[in-house]
Design an enzyme around this catalytic site. Sequence first.
Site, mmCIF file in Angstrom:
data_model
loop_
_atom_site.group_PDB
_atom_site.id
_atom_site.type_symbol
_atom_site.label_atom_id
_atom_site.label_comp_id
_atom_site.label_asym_id
_atom_site.label_seq_id
_atom_site.Cartn_x
_atom_site.Cartn_y
_atom_site.Cartn_z
ATOM 1 C CG LEU A 162 112.436 3.796 83.814
ATOM 2 C CD1 LEU A 162 113.403 2.937 84.629
ATOM 3 C CD2 LEU A 162 113.093 5.130 83.441
ATOM 4 C CB ALA A 197 108.648 2.988 89.852
ATOM 5 C CB THR A 247 106.037 4.281 73.807
ATOM 6 O OG1 THR A 247 105.475 5.277 74.658
ATOM 7 C CG2 THR A 247 105.819 4.692 72.354
ATOM 8 N NE ARG A 300 84.237 32.107 61.680
ATOM 9 C CZ ARG A 300 82.953 31.857 61.534
ATOM 10 N NH1 ARG A 300 82.461 31.553 60.326
ATOM 11 N NH2 ARG A 300 82.142 31.884 62.568
ATOM 12 N N GLY A 310 87.908 29.483 67.470
ATOM 13 C CA GLY A 310 86.587 29.633 68.079
ATOM 14 C C GLY A 310 85.902 28.284 68.245
ATOM 15 N N GLY A 311 84.599 28.235 68.025
ATOM 16 C CA GLY A 311 83.854 26.990 68.169
ATOM 17 C C GLY A 311 84.373 25.883 67.273
ATOM 18 C CD GLU A 356 111.614 10.563 76.073
ATOM 19 O OE1 GLU A 356 112.596 10.331 76.787
ATOM 20 O OE2 GLU A 356 111.326 9.889 75.082
#
Length: 386
Positions: A124, A129, A157, A267, A344-345, A368
């Site tokens: 589509l 568009a 897709t 952690r 975190g990191g 969608e």
Amino acid sequence: MSLDTESFELLLAAVQRFVKERLVPAENILEETDDVPADIVEDMKTMGLFGLSIPEEYGGIGLSMSQECRVAFELGQTSLAFRSVFGTNVGIGSQGILMDGTPAQKSDLLPRVASGQLIMSFALTEPDAGSDAAALKTRAELDGDVYVLNGTKRYITNAPRAGAFTLMARTGGPGASGISSFIVPANLPGLTLGKPDKKMGQRGTKTCDVIMENVRVPAANIIGGVAGQGFKTAMKVLERGRLHISAVACGMAQRILEESVAYAKERKQFGKAIGEFQLIQAMLADCQAELYAGWSMVQDCARRYDARLPGASDPDVITRASCAKMFCTEMVGRVADRGVQIHGGAGYINEYKVERFYRDVRLLRLYEGTTQIQQIIIGRELMRQG
């Protein structure tokens, strides 16, 4: 259309095992190779995943919308590229044929779609568009008993995998009433594919341009055999697709939340697990509450979808589907952001799944129908009431 309860629960359990035992362990391979392993695709075919929404009379499983959403929730709990392999067959690629196709079109195509023998793609969107789908420029000029198609479709897709396209083209004047929906085999002379798109996330999904230069398509390939109905078909297809994507978003939110809780338990900072700190718990609580709200919306709307008469249009269901799509896809973006924050990191490192999922879920707010298009649909319907 629905599967009996006992059979459905067996299917759902099989999908849950498949996700945990086959798909989750293959996530790293998917990320490294940018492709879904061929043996996994074959397993998907064997399980019937390509025909989840196709009636049993055409070789599918025949799930109701409510059942499809429960399966989509489970499939959302792994890398989204896995579902994408068969997602167009279950949804936007096949539903136009199922909803509006002629008996001959259904009997010819749907059994092959359900088995995975034929991959269908939905074409589509165009370079000019996207959200304004009624402005598409691809032309279909009648020449005897064939239409000659010229134009370009973008971000399609499964186009590299597709054996045929459900493709919208202009057969008449401007606006929605001039659009027709065609079944276009991928091997027709003049149809070519652009180079594969390199995307921010969802590695393993395949999208590219579809280019048509004097592609000759039999007039009999118009879905339903009636010109000028293509835009209506597309909108009905997208309505169902929005509910499916909402369920997928909830499944991904569930997975991100589980990853975040597990990390918060293991952690340690300041001598204890970070999950013991109230600010971490607050982020987890926000994720859980929003997930609960979103999944409740999906289930409610899916039940309403199933309750209406076959083929009937219900503005209330259309509005609720847009509400679910808007909320759930935005929600999973917030959950993913909190997941990275909790890590975190480490959450910024590709080794950790939340980094990948953070990139993957961003697309859910775009296809969608973007969040802004859902807002327009909802707001427009509210203004019509009363």
